[in-house]
Design a protein around this motif. Structure first.
Motif, PDB file in Angstrom:
ATOM      1  N   SER A  12       0.842  -1.203   0.000  1.00  0.00           N
ATOM      2  CA  SER A  12       0.000   0.000   0.000  1.00  0.00           C
ATOM      3  C   SER A  12       0.871   1.245   0.000  1.00  0.00           C
ATOM      4  O   SER A  12       1.966   1.238   0.575  1.00  0.00           O
ATOM      5  CB  SER A  12      -0.940   0.001   1.209  1.00  0.00           C
ATOM      6  OG  SER A  12      -0.179  -0.106   2.377  1.00  0.00           O
ATOM      7  N   SER A  13       0.333   2.281  -0.648  1.00  0.00           N
ATOM      8  CA  SER A  13       1.132   3.497  -0.843  1.00  0.00           C
ATOM      9  C   SER A  13       1.583   4.090   0.484  1.00  0.00           C
ATOM     10  O   SER A  13       2.681   4.629   0.597  1.00  0.00           O
ATOM     11  CB  SER A  13       0.325   4.543  -1.601  1.00  0.00           C
ATOM     12  OG  SER A  13      -0.276   3.930  -2.701  1.00  0.00           O
ATOM     13  N   GLU A  14       0.731   3.964   1.518  1.00  0.00           N
ATOM     14  CA  GLU A  14       1.103   4.535   2.823  1.00  0.00           C
ATOM     15  C   GLU A  14       2.302   3.806   3.424  1.00  0.00           C
ATOM     16  O   GLU A  14       2.880   4.250   4.400  1.00  0.00           O
ATOM     17  CB  GLU A  14      -0.060   4.435   3.826  1.00  0.00           C
ATOM     18  CG  GLU A  14      -1.364   5.066   3.391  1.00  0.00           C
ATOM     19  CD  GLU A  14      -2.162   4.180   2.463  1.00  0.00           C
ATOM     20  OE1 GLU A  14      -2.525   3.077   2.876  1.00  0.00           O
ATOM     21  OE2 GLU A  14      -2.401   4.588   1.305  1.00  0.00           O
ATOM     22  N   TRP A  15       2.593   2.634   2.894  1.00  0.00           N
ATOM     23  CA  TRP A  15       3.694   1.831   3.446  1.00  0.00           C
ATOM     24  C   TRP A  15       4.986   1.983   2.642  1.00  0.00           C
ATOM     25  O   TRP A  15       5.871   1.145   2.715  1.00  0.00           O
ATOM     26  CB  TRP A  15       3.306   0.354   3.470  1.00  0.00           C
ATOM     27  CG  TRP A  15       2.478  -0.062   4.640  1.00  0.00           C
ATOM     28  CD1 TRP A  15       1.195   0.292   4.885  1.00  0.00           C
ATOM     29  CD2 TRP A  15       2.867  -0.924   5.723  1.00  0.00           C
ATOM     30  NE1 TRP A  15       0.756  -0.307   6.041  1.00  0.00           N
ATOM     31  CE2 TRP A  15       1.761  -1.055   6.576  1.00  0.00           C
ATOM     32  CE3 TRP A  15       4.035  -1.606   6.048  1.00  0.00           C
ATOM     33  CZ2 TRP A  15       1.785  -1.827   7.727  1.00  0.00           C
ATOM     34  CZ3 TRP A  15       4.058  -2.394   7.195  1.00  0.00           C
ATOM     35  CH2 TRP A  15       2.939  -2.484   8.026  1.00  0.00           C
ATOM     36  N   TYR A  69       8.127   3.548   2.905  1.00  0.00           N
ATOM     37  CA  TYR A  69       8.880   4.220   3.968  1.00  0.00           C
ATOM     38  C   TYR A  69      10.350   4.324   3.607  1.00  0.00           C
ATOM     39  O   TYR A  69      10.881   3.473   2.888  1.00  0.00           O
ATOM     40  CB  TYR A  69       8.787   3.411   5.270  1.00  0.00           C
ATOM     41  CG  TYR A  69       7.445   3.491   5.938  1.00  0.00           C
ATOM     42  CD1 TYR A  69       7.054   4.651   6.606  1.00  0.00           C
ATOM     43  CD2 TYR A  69       6.576   2.406   5.914  1.00  0.00           C
ATOM     44  CE1 TYR A  69       5.813   4.711   7.232  1.00  0.00           C
ATOM     45  CE2 TYR A  69       5.336   2.473   6.536  1.00  0.00           C
ATOM     46  CZ  TYR A  69       4.958   3.627   7.196  1.00  0.00           C
ATOM     47  OH  TYR A  69       3.741   3.692   7.808  1.00  0.00           O
ATOM     48  N   ASP A  92      -1.482  -1.922  10.014  1.00  0.00           N
ATOM     49  CA  ASP A  92      -0.619  -0.749   9.859  1.00  0.00           C
ATOM     50  C   ASP A  92       0.725  -0.954  10.559  1.00  0.00           C
ATOM     51  O   ASP A  92       0.981  -1.985  11.194  1.00  0.00           O
ATOM     52  CB  ASP A  92      -1.341   0.536  10.279  1.00  0.00           C
ATOM     53  CG  ASP A  92      -1.604   0.567  11.777  1.00  0.00           C
ATOM     54  OD1 ASP A  92      -0.957  -0.204  12.517  1.00  0.00           O
ATOM     55  OD2 ASP A  92      -2.455   1.371  12.204  1.00  0.00           O
TER      56      ASP A  92
END
Ligand SMILES: NC(=O)c1ccc[n+]([C@@H]2O[C@H](COP(=O)([O-])OP(=O)(O)OC[C@H]3O[C@@H](n4cnc5c(N)ncnc54)[C@H](O)[C@@H]3O)[C@@H](O)[C@H]2O)c1
Length: 351
Positions: A243-246, A248, A298
């Motif tokens: 996922s894009s939020e991941w 890092y 998350d």
């Protein structure tokens, strides 16, 4: 439904069988594994392999075709699973990860197996500029491990047909707790560092980008892939999973771990050679094709599950980077003991 899972006795396998047991309670699950890491277990309870109906031990390089009789779907995890092993055993990595995978897929197709899911990797993007890599972006595999994934995908594509659906899941780097924990994965390593020594030593300068995914979300993607409709993604699909939020940077991961485990310091190796492996990944295609199987876990939950699991084990080994939690270390020790030969085959006389 009969599902064959190769490489089921590693890090991902135990969680995958759990997931499949829930999603397909009537299915017959068959495991096939070399058993390299059979003893690397973090539970004193049930062996994870008790969840499959039949467990076979064997080498993918000599896979017996009769085992495929009646199988409907294959989830192919078996392989050399990281760069350090691939660097030390280049030819073996290509033999197991690439050539044996293609042989398996050809036999599967000949026998009328309908669905083949391959555990591929985003590491095939290698070194990339700042824009997030899509499935159409150029590939830049930097290591034998990453090349093995590229070659396998390349040779799987022409095998795919409406009757033989192939799904290559290009996974982000895994993290999270399983019954065969690996600590040679970046987030797992950082949590172990924080618990054992209150000091996270980042081996790079901390700037590389690395997309991550919790192992529970990986297996949900595999669950989707085995029974996806051929009209949803086509007969051959290679798709980024994460996922894009991941997306890092490595130092962000270290900071998140230090926040979750108070009193932890971070040491960044400012003199490190830049880590060439750095890429951001775009996951829009997976989100579109599998909206109900998007990653859910998350970063904070992933850190906490690792923290709780390691604490429950009484984990204190500050030298864990030299322990059985590292896949390369296990294989090297088995070789030194004369149990594995230079091709990573078991030496029967030594057993
Ligand atoms: N963990 C990750 O971050 C990640 C990310 C992307 C892709 N993948 C892929 O997912 C798969 C599983 O990864 P993992 O983390 O569980 O790795 P793992 O090393 O824990 O497990 C791999 C399993 O494959 C088995 N195996 C290796 N060579 C074999 C052979 N010749 N014959 C039969 N079995 C053999 C091993 O015994 C082991 O049980 C691998 O193909 C890996 O490349 C993993």
């Amino acid at each position: 439904m009969k599902i064959l899972i190769t490489g089921n006795m590693g890090y991902i396998g135990p969680i995958l069988t759990k997931q499949l047991r829930q999603s397909y309670p009537e299915a017959k699950l068959i495991g096939f594994d070399m058993g390299y890491f059979g003893n690397c277990i973090t539970t004193a309870d049930m062996l994870p392999e008790c969840r499959v109906d039949i467990q076979y031990f064997g080498d993918m390089r000599q896979f017996p075709a009769e085992m495929l009789q009646g199988v409907d779907a294959i989830i192919h995890l078996a392989g050399i699973s990281n760069d350090p092993i691939g660097n030390k055993f280049e030819d073996v990595t290509l033999d197991i990860n690439y050539r044996a995978s293609i042989k398996l897929a050809k036999k599967a197709k000949d026998l009328g197996i309908k669905s083949f899911v391959f555990a591929s990797s985003c590491s095939m993007y290698g070194a990339a500029d700042d824009s997030a890599r899509t499935e159409q972006s150029p590939l830049n595999p930097l290591t034998a491990y990453a090349k093995s994934k590229v070659y396998t995908e390349r040779d799987l594509e022409p095998l795919a047909s409406d009757q033989f659906k192939v799904t290559c899941l290009r996974f982000s780097t895994a993290c999270g707790w399983t019954e065969r924990l690996r600590l040679d994965l970046v987030l797992n390593d950082f949590v172990a560092c924080a618990i054992a020594s209150k000091m996270i030593t980042i081996l790079s300068d901390g700037t590389p980008w690395r997309p991550l995914i919790n192992v529970k979300d990986m297996v949900r993607a595999m669950d989707w892939a085995i029974s996806r409709d051929v009209n949803n993604g086509g007969k051959f699909l290679a798709v980024n999973v994460g996922s894009s939020e991941w997306n890092y940077q490595v130092r962000d991961l270290a900071e998140a771990v230090a926040k979750a485990i108070p009193g932890t310091d971070i040491s960044i190796n400012k003199n490190a050679q830049p880590d060439k492996r750095s890429y951001k990944v775009n996951f829009d295609l997976f989100n579109k094709l599998a909206p109900n199987h998007r990653p859910q876990v998350d970063l904070v939950d992933s850190i906490n599950e690792l923290k709780n699991g390691l604490n429950a084990l009484g984990f204190k080994d500050a030298d864990f980077r030299d322990s059985w939690f590292m896949r390369l270390k296990v294989l090297t020790e088995l070789q030194e003991k004369g149990l594995l030969n230079s091709k990573l085959q078991w030496i029967n006389e030594a057993m």
